[in-house]
Design an enzyme around this catalytic site. Structure first.
Site, PDB file in Angstrom:
ATOM      1  N   GLU A  71       0.843  -1.222   0.104  1.00  0.00           N
ATOM      2  CA  GLU A  71       0.046   0.228  -0.005  1.00  0.00           C
ATOM      3  C   GLU A  71       0.734   1.258   0.022  1.00  0.00           C
ATOM      4  O   GLU A  71       1.965   1.078   0.481  1.00  0.00           O
ATOM      5  CB  GLU A  71      -1.165   0.002   1.200  1.00  0.00           C
ATOM      6  CG  GLU A  71      -1.777  -0.927   1.109  1.00  0.00           C
ATOM      7  CD  GLU A  71      -2.683  -0.761   2.620  1.00  0.00           C
ATOM      8  OE1 GLU A  71      -2.620   0.094   3.582  1.00  0.00           O
ATOM      9  OE2 GLU A  71      -3.337  -1.908   2.842  1.00  0.00           O
ATOM     10  N   LYS A 103       6.954  -0.791   7.332  1.00  0.00           N
ATOM     11  CA  LYS A 103       6.930   0.484   6.803  1.00  0.00           C
ATOM     12  C   LYS A 103       8.461   0.066   6.297  1.00  0.00           C
ATOM     13  O   LYS A 103       9.459  -0.142   6.806  1.00  0.00           O
ATOM     14  CB  LYS A 103       7.207   1.517   7.377  1.00  0.00           C
ATOM     15  CG  LYS A 103       7.716   1.599   8.738  1.00  0.00           C
ATOM     16  CD  LYS A 103       7.741   2.900   9.615  1.00  0.00           C
ATOM     17  CE  LYS A 103       8.338   2.419  10.665  1.00  0.00           C
ATOM     18  NZ  LYS A 103       8.158   3.692  12.060  1.00  0.00           N
ATOM     19  N   PHE A 145      -7.357   1.994   5.314  1.00  0.00           N
ATOM     20  CA  PHE A 145      -6.687   0.844   4.964  1.00  0.00           C
ATOM     21  C   PHE A 145      -7.225  -0.404   5.694  1.00  0.00           C
ATOM     22  O   PHE A 145      -6.644  -1.443   5.313  1.00  0.00           O
ATOM     23  CB  PHE A 145      -5.119   0.761   4.944  1.00  0.00           C
ATOM     24  CG  PHE A 145      -4.729   1.685   6.208  1.00  0.00           C
ATOM     25  CD1 PHE A 145      -4.604   1.067   7.163  1.00  0.00           C
ATOM     26  CD2 PHE A 145      -4.336   2.943   6.099  1.00  0.00           C
ATOM     27  CE1 PHE A 145      -4.009   1.575   8.415  1.00  0.00           C
ATOM     28  CE2 PHE A 145      -3.759   3.706   7.204  1.00  0.00           C
ATOM     29  CZ  PHE A 145      -3.658   2.899   8.421  1.00  0.00           C
ATOM     30  N   LYS A 151       2.265   4.550   1.563  1.00  0.00           N
ATOM     31  CA  LYS A 151       2.054   5.257   2.970  1.00  0.00           C
ATOM     32  C   LYS A 151       1.737   6.568   2.868  1.00  0.00           C
ATOM     33  O   LYS A 151       2.568   7.372   2.478  1.00  0.00           O
ATOM     34  CB  LYS A 151       3.609   4.794   3.729  1.00  0.00           C
ATOM     35  CG  LYS A 151       3.714   5.150   5.337  1.00  0.00           C
ATOM     36  CD  LYS A 151       5.070   4.851   5.725  1.00  0.00           C
ATOM     37  CE  LYS A 151       4.919   4.873   7.205  1.00  0.00           C
ATOM     38  NZ  LYS A 151       4.928   6.162   7.614  1.00  0.00           N
TER      39      LYS A 151
HETATM   40  P1  AMP Z   1       5.415   5.417  11.623  1.00  0.00           P
HETATM   41  O1  AMP Z   1       4.572   6.110  12.280  1.00  0.00           O
HETATM   42  O2  AMP Z   1       6.866   5.891  10.731  1.00  0.00           O
HETATM   43  O3  AMP Z   1       5.714   4.401  12.524  1.00  0.00           O
HETATM   44  O4  AMP Z   1       4.711   4.432  10.601  1.00  0.00           O
HETATM   45  C1  AMP Z   1       3.573   3.692  10.759  1.00  0.00           C
HETATM   46  C2  AMP Z   1       2.293   4.754  10.575  1.00  0.00           C
HETATM   47  O5  AMP Z   1       2.093   4.899   9.044  1.00  0.00           O
HETATM   48  C3  AMP Z   1       0.868   4.325  10.994  1.00  0.00           C
HETATM   49  O6  AMP Z   1       0.605   4.103  12.352  1.00  0.00           O
HETATM   50  C4  AMP Z   1      -0.038   5.047  10.260  1.00  0.00           C
HETATM   51  O7  AMP Z   1      -0.254   6.181  10.950  1.00  0.00           O
HETATM   52  C5  AMP Z   1       0.836   5.459   9.009  1.00  0.00           C
HETATM   53  N1  AMP Z   1       0.421   4.971   7.806  1.00  0.00           N
HETATM   54  C6  AMP Z   1       0.277   5.439   6.505  1.00  0.00           C
HETATM   55  N2  AMP Z   1      -0.226   4.596   5.539  1.00  0.00           N
HETATM   56  C7  AMP Z   1      -0.500   3.479   6.086  1.00  0.00           C
HETATM   57  C8  AMP Z   1      -0.871   2.521   5.569  1.00  0.00           C
HETATM   58  N3  AMP Z   1      -1.196   2.217   4.302  1.00  0.00           N
HETATM   59  N4  AMP Z   1      -1.105   1.221   6.418  1.00  0.00           N
HETATM   60  C9  AMP Z   1      -0.809   1.430   7.668  1.00  0.00           C
HETATM   61  N5  AMP Z   1      -0.351   2.521   8.162  1.00  0.00           N
HETATM   62  C10 AMP Z   1      -0.064   3.687   7.365  1.00  0.00           C
END
Ligand code: AMP
Length: 592
Positions: free
Chosen positions: A261, A448, A359, A263
């Site tokens: 997906e 991620k 999502f 991000k």
């Molecule tokens: P991080 O904040 O860098 O730990 O990355 C995880 C966060 O990315 C999640 O908590 C979501 O807020 C965000 N996110 C953005 N796009 C997505 C997606 N397609 N699936 C899951 N999380 C996503």
């Protein structure tokens, strides 16, 4: 349970260093709690007044707490004294325990006493856990002008009935600084042991309810059967599933195929929505942050989206993104101007527009979906968001739906990544298509894509003309590094580097927007040495900084190595080819 008993037990737990013994002490505490107290005790022992899903907070500043302590400690004690002692010992419990309370008995007429016993404090009766909770609930509910004074009064009433030891734990509870070594896992295990239910059953019930008190009560009253019957409730947020950093390589090795997906660069939201039951009633919508704060009022667009789109009760997981007039995403900072805003929301909305994109689907029309695989949850999500009049609607046309690709092809992942970056998103998420939804877990099932730790400065030695709308752009750039260890000498000799001293290491086509491609084409076109169909040889003049996931041996490139998943980062205008990275550095990086 008397609050004195709770304080004694808390002190014993605090003094215990061993985790297993702590679980045992918490188990005893839960077993000894009366029917009316169990929920409260299960939360207090973790330093929580309210369940995690409730947005309610005490909303009382430390200064009000210091003042309440000072007043209860006697006429000759002031807030300054409390603060001085705090500066000395560094911990509010220790400070509270250093005073004698109760001298102000006659003034302690503010303890609520909502249990119907008529005990309004100051009577010398022992303070109970329930009285503490009910007074704190009253304190939390105080709003409007004069509410801070009212809160301080209520708290003073409680301290005034405390012994020094009780005050230690009351102060910590009020300021969310319990810290007696009881984590969520300890309470989970203690509930399991106290009421003889399997820990997995407790865990699942905690995930769906987010309420340690309720789970303890249900475990005691109805055992595993009761816990298994607990379900998600629309309107009550649960913890969000979290992601780890990871690579495409690992994802494909572990899962055979990956769900990919974009991000989104926004803020996490959990949407709870129940449509209106009739024309006379309104829909119920709650939007919660990743920490389960209620952010509904700050995001009217999400509420409107829900009312327009959703026809059944749902809990959805997604992201709210700031967008420009064309719907293109704006940087994260823009969302922050809207998220959690309490005042002037309409005005802020005029400046920054937000859109939700979902999502995941945790609950749909009466079905809890946490145990279902991602693929099934995503299908339900799509069905909930699609136009019910058009069942064949293309996924890309469904507003608010995050697209999901299933693939085991690294090149396809690369192009999804490029598309994501080009569309102004952060990059990609890789998910295990078979995985269930694990609230609060930073597991391996969501990854991620890891940002590049190291980058390499490579000389661009070739390129290919693009296709279709990119036919006039150079793309797919061939990357090379310097071979041999004579870089220093060469540098001093001038900027040029003989092409035979360069060895190829890979090609980069990812992470470049159309705008950037145009710029790179302008930069590289003058250096075209020869052309053969779409392929172009370039004089070694331009240096790219590229990221990568891994360096592996490869017969494909002349260096004997290949960069896996190379990504364009920047043009190093400040570097000449002679300053680019060497094969030796590549080999060193491969070893580390
Ligand atoms: P991080 O904040 O860098 O730990 O990355 C995880 C966060 O990315 C999640 O908590 C979501 O807020 C965000 N996110 C953005 N796009 C997505 C997606 N397609 N699936 C899951 N999380 C996503």
């Amino acid at each position: 349970m008397e609050f004195a008993t709770f304080a004694d037990r808390a002190a014993a737990i605090e003094a215990e260093p061993a985790d297993l013994e702590i679980v045992d002490l918490v188990r005893e505490l839960l077993e000894d709690s009366g029917t009316d107290d169990l929920e409260i005790v299960a939360r207090f022992v973790q330093g929580r007044v309210f369940p995690a899903w409730r947005s309610r907070t005490l909303d009382i500043g430390p200064n009000s707490c210091y003042e309440a302590i000072a007043r209860a400690a006697g006429t000759n004690v002031g807030s300054d004294d409390v603060e001085d002692r705090l500066a000395e010992v560094g911990e509010i419990g220790e400070v509270a325990a250093s005073y004698e309370f109760g001298g102000q008995r006659g003034l302690g007429a503010f303890t609520g006493g909502t249990d119907g016993t008529g005990d309004a404090g100051g009577t010398g009766d022992e303070l109970t856990v329930r009285e503490v909770f009910e007074t704190l609930e009253e304190l939390a509910a105080a709003e409007g002008s004069g509410s801070q004074d009212r809160k301080t009064d209520l708290l003073f009433g409680l301290f005034n009935r405390c012994s020094s030891e009780q005050a230690r734990y009351l102060a910590r509870l009020v300021l969310s600084e319990m810290r007696i070594g009881v984590g969520e896992g300890a309470v989970r295990d203690a509930i399991s042991e106290a009421f003889d239910v399997p820990v997995e059953g407790v865990e699942r019930a905690l995930q769906v309810s987010n309420d340690y008190g309720q789970v303890a009560r249900v475990a005691r009253e109805d055992g595993l059967e009761g816990l298994d019957a607990m379900e998600l409730e629309v309107g009550r947020p649960i913890q969000a599933m979290l992601a780890q950093a990871g690579t495409v390589i690992d994802a494909l090795e572990e899962w055979e195929e990956a769900a990919v997906e974009w991000k989104y660069d926004g803020a996490r939201i959990q949407l709870h929505h129940r449509p209106a039951e009739s024309n006379e009633t309104a829909p119920e919508t709650g939007v919660f942050s990743r920490n389960m704060e209620d952010v509904t009022d700050a995001l009217p667009e999400v509420v409107e989206y829900a009312a327009e789109t959703l026809e059944g009760p749902v809990i959805l997981d997604g992201e709210v993104v700031a967008v420009d007039d064309d719907g293109a995403p704006l940087p994260f900072q823009e969302v922050l101007k809207r998220f959690r805003r309490k005042h002037d929301v309409e005005k802020a909305r005029e400046d920054v527009t937000v859109r939700p994109v979902f999502f995941d689907c945790l609950h749909a029309e009466g079905d809890d979906l946490l145990e279902e695989p991602l693929t099934t949850r995503h299908d339900r999500l799509r069905a909930m968001l699609a136009d019910s009049a058009d069942p064949e609607q293309n996924a890309a046309d469904i507003e608010g739906l995050s697209l999901l690709w299933h693939t085991d092809d690294p090149d396809e992942i690369e192009s999804i990544d490029a598309e994501a970056l080009e569309g102004g998103h952060e990059g990609i998420m890789l998910k295990n298509p078979a995985s269930t939804y694990s609230p609060g877990r930073r597991g391996k099932h969501w990854r991620k894509r890891k940002p590049d730790v190291e980058t390499l400065d490579c000389v661009v030695t070739g390129a290919e003309w693009g296709e279709g709308r990119r036919a006039t752009f150079l793309g797919t750039f061939e990357l090379s590094v310097r071979a041999g260890d004579d870089g220093a000498e060469r540098r001093s000799a001038g900027s040029a580097v003989e092409s035979q001293t360069l060895e190829t290491v890979g090609k980069v086509a990812t992470g470049i927007t159309d705008e950037k491609l145009e710029e790179l084409t302008e930069l590289l076109e003058p250096h075209i040495a020869s052309e053969d169909g779409q392929a172009v040889d370039l004089e070694p003049e331009v240096v790219f900084e590229v990221g990568y996931e891994e360096i592996q041996t490869s017969p494909t490139y002349s260096s004997g190595y290949a960069l896996r998943f190379p990504r364009f980062q920047a043009v190093r205008h400040d570097k000449d080819p002679g300053d680019s990275d060497s094969l030796e550095r590549l080999e060193r990086l491969r070893e580390t």
